[in-house]
Design an enzyme around this catalytic site. Structure first.
Site, PDB file in Angstrom:
ATOM      1  N   GLU A   1       0.898  -1.319  -0.043  1.00 17.90           N
ATOM      2  CA  GLU A   1       0.046  -0.073  -0.072  1.00 17.90           C
ATOM      3  C   GLU A   1       0.959   1.096   0.163  1.00 17.90           C
ATOM      4  O   GLU A   1       1.881   1.292   0.672  1.00 17.90           O
ATOM      5  CB  GLU A   1      -1.016   0.132   1.281  1.00 17.90           C
ATOM      6  CG  GLU A   1      -1.980   1.204   1.440  1.00 17.90           C
ATOM      7  CD  GLU A   1      -2.666   1.550   2.689  1.00 17.90           C
ATOM      8  OE1 GLU A   1      -2.364   0.822   3.636  1.00 17.90           O
ATOM      9  OE2 GLU A   1      -3.473   2.145   2.433  1.00 17.90           O
ATOM     10  N   ARG A  53       6.416 -13.200   9.109  1.00 20.58           N
ATOM     11  CA  ARG A  53       6.964 -11.840   8.766  1.00 20.58           C
ATOM     12  C   ARG A  53       8.354 -11.625   9.398  1.00 20.58           C
ATOM     13  O   ARG A  53       8.633 -12.466  10.522  1.00 20.58           O
ATOM     14  CB  ARG A  53       6.179 -10.700   8.995  1.00 20.58           C
ATOM     15  CG  ARG A  53       5.919 -10.476  10.431  1.00 20.58           C
ATOM     16  CD  ARG A  53       4.860  -9.475  10.805  1.00 20.58           C
ATOM     17  NE  ARG A  53       5.218  -8.160  10.120  1.00 20.58           N
ATOM     18  CZ  ARG A  53       4.414  -7.015   9.913  1.00 20.58           C
ATOM     19  NH1 ARG A  53       3.098  -7.286  10.286  1.00 20.58           N
ATOM     20  NH2 ARG A  53       4.697  -5.991   9.321  1.00 20.58           N
ATOM     21  N   LYS A 112       5.428  -0.031   9.613  1.00 21.35           N
ATOM     22  CA  LYS A 112       5.361   1.418   8.830  1.00 21.35           C
ATOM     23  C   LYS A 112       4.926   2.506   9.544  1.00 21.35           C
ATOM     24  O   LYS A 112       4.960   3.672   9.462  1.00 21.35           O
ATOM     25  CB  LYS A 112       4.314   1.220   7.664  1.00 21.35           C
ATOM     26  CG  LYS A 112       5.088   0.821   6.317  1.00 21.35           C
ATOM     27  CD  LYS A 112       4.199   1.168   5.160  1.00 21.35           C
ATOM     28  CE  LYS A 112       4.029  -0.071   4.477  1.00 21.35           C
ATOM     29  NZ  LYS A 112       2.972   0.126   3.256  1.00 21.35           N
TER      30      LYS A 112
END
Length: 564
Positions: A38, A266, A276
């Site tokens: 994104e 992850r 983020k």
RNA sequence: UGGGCCGUCGCCAAGUGGUAAGGCACCGGAUUUUGAUUCCGGCAUUCCCAGGUUCGAAUCCUGGCGGCCCAGCCA
């Protein structure tokens, strides 16, 4: 993939793709993957793992991987981020994209049509509950939710309302499109999840064309299907979304071959943060100079710090792909960059904390240009000229008045080799009468020791130096871990900010570097012998004011021994 | 006592019923005009624990324990 990939056993995703291929489950498109960020922040090294995986699988199995911006929330996204993401991906891959990036937003028309189809099938409805009411009726982890009073609206009404939503007849947040699944499902994602919301925001790609936007859950599986993605690889936190991903494709009659989601763990790295939101907080609060601050674990930050794409790829290869916690030590990242830079970085000398040395028997004003190799193991890298003069700088740490256990550098009355130059002997240490600090060393050199060692005695130590007359001043920035704790676990933003290492940056402004460095260009990388790997800062360095970033220190088995 | 996932050396990670790969880190030792690099050597009788099945289990079964994710109209 690199040749060495062959020596690493295949991970579970490689095994899966291989068996899909063998079983002929993929259709004519073959292996198709995608990297779907994104555009709401810069990419970090956790994304590097995903980029390496997705593009790597496509390359390894003769398929295709695309960059696709998952831009379904105009409130958080910006074109600055789409630009930085594309550039970081290309830099890390070391090649341009095989085709232009795609945008989920370009599929909004199809996604909208699919929504109407779902409504027509009685599988989705318009819900007039408020945000708060929806939350209140969703249930909890242990209790089922309650059905919305609007759940059984008839199809025609739902369709009309949805069209009016799109036409902009209703206020933001007043209605949503929901899937009709099961409010009692143990998996909360299946409790009539929201598919579309009203949001009057100008979208960075579609402008004001839409006032309703699909959610991640609704758009991601459809974008995958539209693009013919065969393997939709994502991280473990999306595992609970897979039933919904499959449900949507099922309801819309999207049959095989169709995309299948597979999750892997992850990445997390000790003493730094890979979220983020938190990286954004560091930037927004001014705790770092920007997304590309060399302390940041962002791809842009690592790049400015001096990391190479090859080192990042090597790191991704080393950490592996699995479903167990991938909590990696900094030491592995550091190993990867040292390993790469050791082969390719030219050697130069720089003194970070200078101590003046006057060579008393050196003919005053005379300069002797010495030839030094740029790489001791690689003659093809050539050589450079070093000016030897009567006054030089050496590192403060390389002198001690008295001998200490295992200390093999310069001591009063002792000898040491100047790297690529002569052996000197320290005759006297001049001290400041007030502070007692050593201000200068008076030494003599042995003219018979250039390029050869004396046979009558052994000189163990070698230290680096820079000519005081010919050297250039430079600013050198040293970096340390961002956090004081291995994990970034903290409840609020303030608690997180309190974890920051106050000494993550130290600026040395009184450094000296050898004159060959005048021609150094931004991002050029060097090994400052005996110190570490450094690169020319891409933002702040100028020919008149050289600025170097320490990428990583050399391994050091002395400091430990000395202090222990 | 909701759903999902994971537990193999300090860290990562192979292993898929036949007797514990590899990398990082660490510890020796050799070479070295970088206390770097390189090179040699060491580093899990044991796979979260406890039972069970089997000639044989890290791998299969049962029961525990520990960790992670999920209650955004974020992705």
């Amino acid at each position: 993939m690199t040749p060495e990939a062959a020596t690493i056993p295949p991970h579970f995703i490689q095994q899966l793709i291989d068996s899909d291929l063998r079983a002929g489950r993929l259709g004519t498109g073959g292996v198709v993957t995608r990297f779907p960020p994104e555009p709401n922040g810069y990419l970090h090294i956790g994304h590097a793992k995903s980029i390496y995986l997705n593009f790597g699988m496509a390359a390894e199995f003769g398929g295709l991987c695309r960059l696709r911006f998952d831009d379904t929330n105009p409130l958080k996204e910006e074109t600055e981020y789409v630009a930085s993401i594309e550039s970081d991906v290309c830099w890390m891959l070391g090649q341009p994209l095989s085709e232009p990036p795609r945008f989920t937003s370009s599929y909004f028309p199809q996604i909208y049509d699919y929504a109407e189809q779902l409504i027509l099938n009685g599988k989705a409805y318009i819900c007039d509950l408020s945000n708060e009411e929806i939350r209140a009726t969703r249930g909890t982890l242990t209790e089922p939710g309650q059905e919305s009073p609007y759940r059984n609206r008839d199809i025609t009404e739902n369709l009309q309302l949805f069209r009016r939503m799109r036409a902009g007849e209703f206020a933001d947040g007043s209605r949503v499109l929901r899937a009709r699944i099961d409010m009692a499902a143990g998996n909360i994602n299946m409790r009539d999840p929201i598919l579309y919301r009203i949001r009057r925001a100008t979208h960075h790609q579609t402008g004001d064309t839409w006032c309703i936007y699909p959610t991640y859950d609704f758009s991601h599986c459809l974008a995958d299907a539209i693009e013919g993605v065969s393997h939709s690889l994502c991280t473990l936190e999306f595992e609970d979304h897979r039933p919904l991903y499959d449900w949507i494709l099922d309801q819309l009659g999207i049959g095989n071959p169709r995309p299948h989601q597979t999750e892997f763990s992850r990445l997390s790295i000790e003493y730094t943060v890979l979220s983020k939101r938190r990286l954004n907080l560091l930037v927004a609060s001014g705790r770092v100079s920007g997304w590309d601050d060399p302390r940041m674990p962002t791809i842009a930050g690592l790049r400015r710090r001096g990391y190479t794409p090859e080192a990042l790829r090597s790191f991704c290869r080393h950490i592996g792909i699995s479903r167990a916690d991938n909590h990696v030590e900094m030491g592995l990242l550091e190993h990867c960059i040292r390993d790469d830079l050791d082969h390719r970085a030219a050697r130069v000398m720089a003194v970070l904390r200078p101590l003046k040395v006057v060579i008393e028997n050196w003919p005053n004003q005379q300069v002797e240009w010495l030839t030094a190799p740029c790489h001791p193991q690689d003659p093809s890298m050539g050589s450079r000229q070093l000016p030897m003069t009567s006054e030089i700088w050496i590192e403060q740490d390389d002198f001690r008045p008295q001998a200490a256990k295992d200390f093999k550098r310069l001591i009063l009355g002792g000898e040491v080799r100047l790297r690529n130059s002569y052996i000197i002997r320290c005759q006297e240490a001049v001290t400041n009468p007030v502070s007692g600090a050593i201000t200068e060393l008076r030494c003599t050199y042995d003219p018979k020791t250039l390029g050869t060692n004396p046979t009558d005695r052994k000189v163990r130590g070698v230290i680096h130096w820079v000519s005081a007359q010919y050297g250039r001043t430079a600013e050198i920035r040293l970096y340390d871990r961002l956090l004081t704790t291995p994990g970034a676990d903290a409840d609020g933003d303030d608690a997180f900010l309190a974890l920051l290492n106050p000494d993550s940056l130290s600026v040395l402004s009184d450094c000296w570097v050898e004159p060959s460095l005048v021609d150094a260009t931004p991002e050029q990388r060097f090994q400052f012998e005996r110190v570490g790997f450094f690169c020319v800062d891409s933002r702040d360095s100028t020919p008149d004011h050289l600025v170097f970033n320490r990428t990583v220190a050399l391994r050091d088995s002395w400091t430990k021994k000395d202090s222990g």
